[in-house]
Write an enzyme that holds these catalytic residues in place. Structure first.
Site, PDB file in Angstrom:
ATOM      1  N   ARG A   1       0.838  -1.199   0.000  1.00 50.26           N
ATOM      2  CA  ARG A   1       0.000   0.000   0.000  1.00 50.26           C
ATOM      3  C   ARG A   1       0.878   1.256   0.000  1.00 50.26           C
ATOM      4  O   ARG A   1       0.378   2.368   0.154  1.00 50.26           O
ATOM      5  CB  ARG A   1      -0.937   0.000   1.210  1.00 50.26           C
ATOM      6  CG  ARG A   1      -1.916  -1.155   1.179  1.00 50.26           C
ATOM      7  CD  ARG A   1      -3.186  -0.898   1.946  1.00 50.26           C
ATOM      8  NE  ARG A   1      -4.019  -2.096   1.988  1.00 50.26           N
ATOM      9  CZ  ARG A   1      -4.914  -2.424   1.068  1.00 50.26           C
ATOM     10  NH1 ARG A   1      -5.114  -1.644   0.026  1.00 50.26           N
ATOM     11  NH2 ARG A   1      -5.621  -3.543   1.185  1.00 50.26           N
TER      12      ARG A   1
ATOM     13  N   LYS B   1       6.881   2.851  -3.018  1.00 43.91           N
ATOM     14  CA  LYS B   1       7.489   1.557  -3.370  1.00 43.91           C
ATOM     15  C   LYS B   1       6.980   1.083  -4.729  1.00 43.91           C
ATOM     16  O   LYS B   1       7.741   0.614  -5.566  1.00 43.91           O
ATOM     17  CB  LYS B   1       7.069   0.485  -2.352  1.00 43.91           C
ATOM     18  CG  LYS B   1       7.881   0.371  -1.103  1.00 43.91           C
ATOM     19  CD  LYS B   1       7.384  -0.890  -0.399  1.00 43.91           C
ATOM     20  CE  LYS B   1       7.861  -1.028   0.995  1.00 43.91           C
ATOM     21  NZ  LYS B   1       7.261  -2.197   1.668  1.00 43.91           N
TER      22      LYS B   1
ATOM     23  N   ASP C   1       9.215  -6.289   1.800  1.00 48.06           N
ATOM     24  CA  ASP C   1       9.374  -5.797   3.166  1.00 48.06           C
ATOM     25  C   ASP C   1      10.791  -5.282   3.278  1.00 48.06           C
ATOM     26  O   ASP C   1      11.756  -5.950   2.887  1.00 48.06           O
ATOM     27  CB  ASP C   1       9.085  -6.866   4.221  1.00 48.06           C
ATOM     28  CG  ASP C   1       8.700  -6.189   5.543  1.00 48.06           C
ATOM     29  OD1 ASP C   1       7.638  -5.551   5.586  1.00 48.06           O
ATOM     30  OD2 ASP C   1       9.484  -6.251   6.511  1.00 48.06           O
ATOM     31  N   SER C   2      10.912  -4.063   3.778  1.00 50.02           N
ATOM     32  CA  SER C   2      12.208  -3.401   3.737  1.00 50.02           C
ATOM     33  C   SER C   2      12.349  -2.475   4.922  1.00 50.02           C
ATOM     34  O   SER C   2      11.383  -2.212   5.631  1.00 50.02           O
ATOM     35  CB  SER C   2      12.345  -2.635   2.419  1.00 50.02           C
ATOM     36  OG  SER C   2      11.182  -1.872   2.172  1.00 50.02           O
TER      37      SER C   2
ATOM     38  N   PHE D   1      11.767   8.558  -0.747  1.00 49.01           N
ATOM     39  CA  PHE D   1      10.787   8.553   0.342  1.00 49.01           C
ATOM     40  C   PHE D   1      11.469   8.070   1.616  1.00 49.01           C
ATOM     41  O   PHE D   1      12.664   7.790   1.623  1.00 49.01           O
ATOM     42  CB  PHE D   1       9.587   7.657  -0.020  1.00 49.01           C
ATOM     43  CG  PHE D   1       9.898   6.180  -0.117  1.00 49.01           C
ATOM     44  CD1 PHE D   1      10.495   5.645  -1.244  1.00 49.01           C
ATOM     45  CD2 PHE D   1       9.578   5.311   0.935  1.00 49.01           C
ATOM     46  CE1 PHE D   1      10.781   4.282  -1.331  1.00 49.01           C
ATOM     47  CE2 PHE D   1       9.851   3.949   0.853  1.00 49.01           C
ATOM     48  CZ  PHE D   1      10.459   3.438  -0.285  1.00 49.01           C
ATOM     49  N   GLY D   2      10.682   7.972   2.682  1.00 47.76           N
ATOM     50  CA  GLY D   2      11.150   7.390   3.933  1.00 47.76           C
ATOM     51  C   GLY D   2      12.425   8.033   4.455  1.00 47.76           C
ATOM     52  O   GLY D   2      12.516   9.260   4.606  1.00 47.76           O
TER      53      GLY D   2
ATOM     54  N   ASP E   1      15.314   8.205   2.980  1.00 47.47           N
ATOM     55  CA  ASP E   1      16.259   8.572   1.911  1.00 47.47           C
ATOM     56  C   ASP E   1      17.041   9.856   2.176  1.00 47.47           C
ATOM     57  O   ASP E   1      18.245   9.918   1.885  1.00 47.47           O
ATOM     58  CB  ASP E   1      15.536   8.680   0.560  1.00 47.47           C
ATOM     59  CG  ASP E   1      15.264   7.331  -0.072  1.00 47.47           C
ATOM     60  OD1 ASP E   1      15.864   6.332   0.361  1.00 47.47           O
ATOM     61  OD2 ASP E   1      14.443   7.268  -1.010  1.00 47.47           O
TER      62      ASP E   1
HETATM   63  P1  ITT Z   1       3.736  -2.066   2.671  1.00 44.55           P
HETATM   64  O1  ITT Z   1       3.921  -2.924   3.891  1.00 44.55           O
HETATM   65  O2  ITT Z   1       2.288  -1.842   2.316  1.00 44.55           O
HETATM   66  O3  ITT Z   1       4.550  -2.518   1.503  1.00 44.55           O
HETATM   67  P2  ITT Z   1       5.169  -0.096   4.257  1.00 44.55           P
HETATM   68  O4  ITT Z   1       5.641   1.316   4.015  1.00 44.55           O
HETATM   69  O5  ITT Z   1       4.419  -0.363   5.547  1.00 44.55           O
HETATM   70  O6  ITT Z   1       4.289  -0.573   3.001  1.00 44.55           O
HETATM   71  P3  ITT Z   1       7.327  -1.795   5.173  1.00 44.55           P
HETATM   72  O7  ITT Z   1       6.529  -2.378   6.280  1.00 44.55           O
HETATM   73  O8  ITT Z   1       8.200  -2.689   4.340  1.00 44.55           O
HETATM   74  O9  ITT Z   1       6.402  -1.036   4.125  1.00 44.55           O
HETATM   75  O10 ITT Z   1       8.208  -0.627   5.789  1.00 44.55           O
HETATM   76  C1  ITT Z   1       9.211  -0.077   5.033  1.00 44.55           C
HETATM   77  C2  ITT Z   1       9.652   1.253   5.619  1.00 44.55           C
HETATM   78  O11 ITT Z   1      11.093   1.288   5.563  1.00 44.55           O
HETATM   79  C3  ITT Z   1       9.172   2.401   4.761  1.00 44.55           C
HETATM   80  O12 ITT Z   1       7.929   2.918   5.215  1.00 44.55           O
HETATM   81  C4  ITT Z   1      10.315   3.400   4.901  1.00 44.55           C
HETATM   82  O13 ITT Z   1      10.170   4.106   6.106  1.00 44.55           O
HETATM   83  C5  ITT Z   1      11.538   2.493   5.027  1.00 44.55           C
HETATM   84  N1  ITT Z   1      12.131   2.244   3.693  1.00 44.55           N
HETATM   85  C6  ITT Z   1      12.078   1.091   2.972  1.00 44.55           C
HETATM   86  N2  ITT Z   1      12.677   1.239   1.785  1.00 44.55           N
HETATM   87  C7  ITT Z   1      13.106   2.523   1.742  1.00 44.55           C
HETATM   88  C8  ITT Z   1      13.777   3.284   0.766  1.00 44.55           C
HETATM   89  O14 ITT Z   1      14.079   2.793  -0.421  1.00 44.55           O
HETATM   90  N3  ITT Z   1      14.073   4.543   1.059  1.00 44.55           N
HETATM   91  C9  ITT Z   1      13.748   5.078   2.247  1.00 44.55           C
HETATM   92  N4  ITT Z   1      13.085   4.437   3.224  1.00 44.55           N
HETATM   93  C10 ITT Z   1      12.763   3.157   2.973  1.00 44.55           C
END
Ligand code: ITT
Length: 204
Positions: free
Chosen positions: A8, A12, A69-70, A156-157, A159
């Site tokens: 969601r 991503k 998941d990241s 995002f996040g 970065d």
């Molecule tokens: P979904 O579970 O719906 O995929 P989410 O945002 O909740 O969306 P995650 O649980 O995998 O996804 O949490 C990943 C978080 O990690 C994300 O919200 C960012 O804060 C951070 N993150 C992951 N990849 C990133 C990136 O490429 N750049 C910056 N922050 C990242």
């Protein structure tokens, strides 16, 4: 081949679509399945959460589903925020943390450590699930460090706070293509695309 992206997080989805554009795979996402229930991410590893998201969406839609998941693993913070990356700033006063809330908490937490101790890495696990429960995982990571104050408006996040090893710019100062070439997600997607070519070849 039709695959549903089990995320969601619109940012991503943008990255995954951009990186997989050349594969020819048709990528739907959860906006095409608005009734699909949310997944409770209670795993203690990226792989557990990615598998759970992919399996639930594959079973619900009846289509292969790809979940990501990241998160960011910071050494001086004992691996935090890790699997809690999306909810790091969660508290009584912040029930739904934004990227800005999480970034702010991270920058305050690392301030106590000297720059040479702020090593970190982004990790990504992609899980591909089929409706019959078959699962495959693809991993990617990128090492770097956390800076004092945010720089850049792309991505995002976390970065704006992350500088990958060997570079001077944060991920948020790089173009999408520059980030994709070295990012955790880009690396996991290269492995996924290679497996996909095998799967598509096998069904031709
Ligand atoms: P979904 O579970 O719906 O995929 P989410 O945002 O909740 O969306 P995650 O649980 O995998 O996804 O949490 C990943 C978080 O990690 C994300 O919200 C960012 O804060 C951070 N993150 C992951 N990849 C990133 C990136 O490429 N750049 C910056 N922050 C990242």
């Amino acid at each position: 081949m039709n695959i549903v992206l089990a995320t969601r997080n619109r940012k991503k989805t943008v990255e995954i679509r951009r990186i997989l554009a050349a594969t020819g795979v048709v990528l739907q996402d959860l906006t095409d399945f608005p009734e699909c229930p949310d997944v409770v991410e209670d795993g203690v590893t990226f792989q557990e959460n990615a598998a759970k998201k992919a399996l639930q969406v594959a079973r619900w839609t009846g289509l292969p589903a790809l979940a990501d998941d990241s998160g960011l693993v910071v050494d001086c913070l004992g691996g935090a925020p890790g699997v809690w990356s999306a909810r790091y700033a969660l508290s009584d006063t912040i029930p739904n943390p934004t990227d800005a809330d999480n970034l702010d908490k991270l920058l305050r937490a690392v301030r106590a450590y000297p720059p040479n101790e702020r090593t970190a890495r982004f990790e990504c696990v992609l899980s591909l699930a089929h409706p019959d429960g078959q699962l495959n995982h693809f991993h990617g990571s990128v090492a770097g460090y956390i800076i004092d104050s945010p720089r850049g408006n792309n991505g995002f996040g976390y970065d704006p706070a992350f500088v990958p090893e060997g570079y001077d710019q944060t991920f948020a100062e790089m173009s999408g293509a520059q980030k994709d070439a070295i990012s955790h997600r880009g690396r996991a997607l290269v492995a996924f695309a290679s497996a996909l070519r095998g799967m598509m070849g096998a069904t031709e």
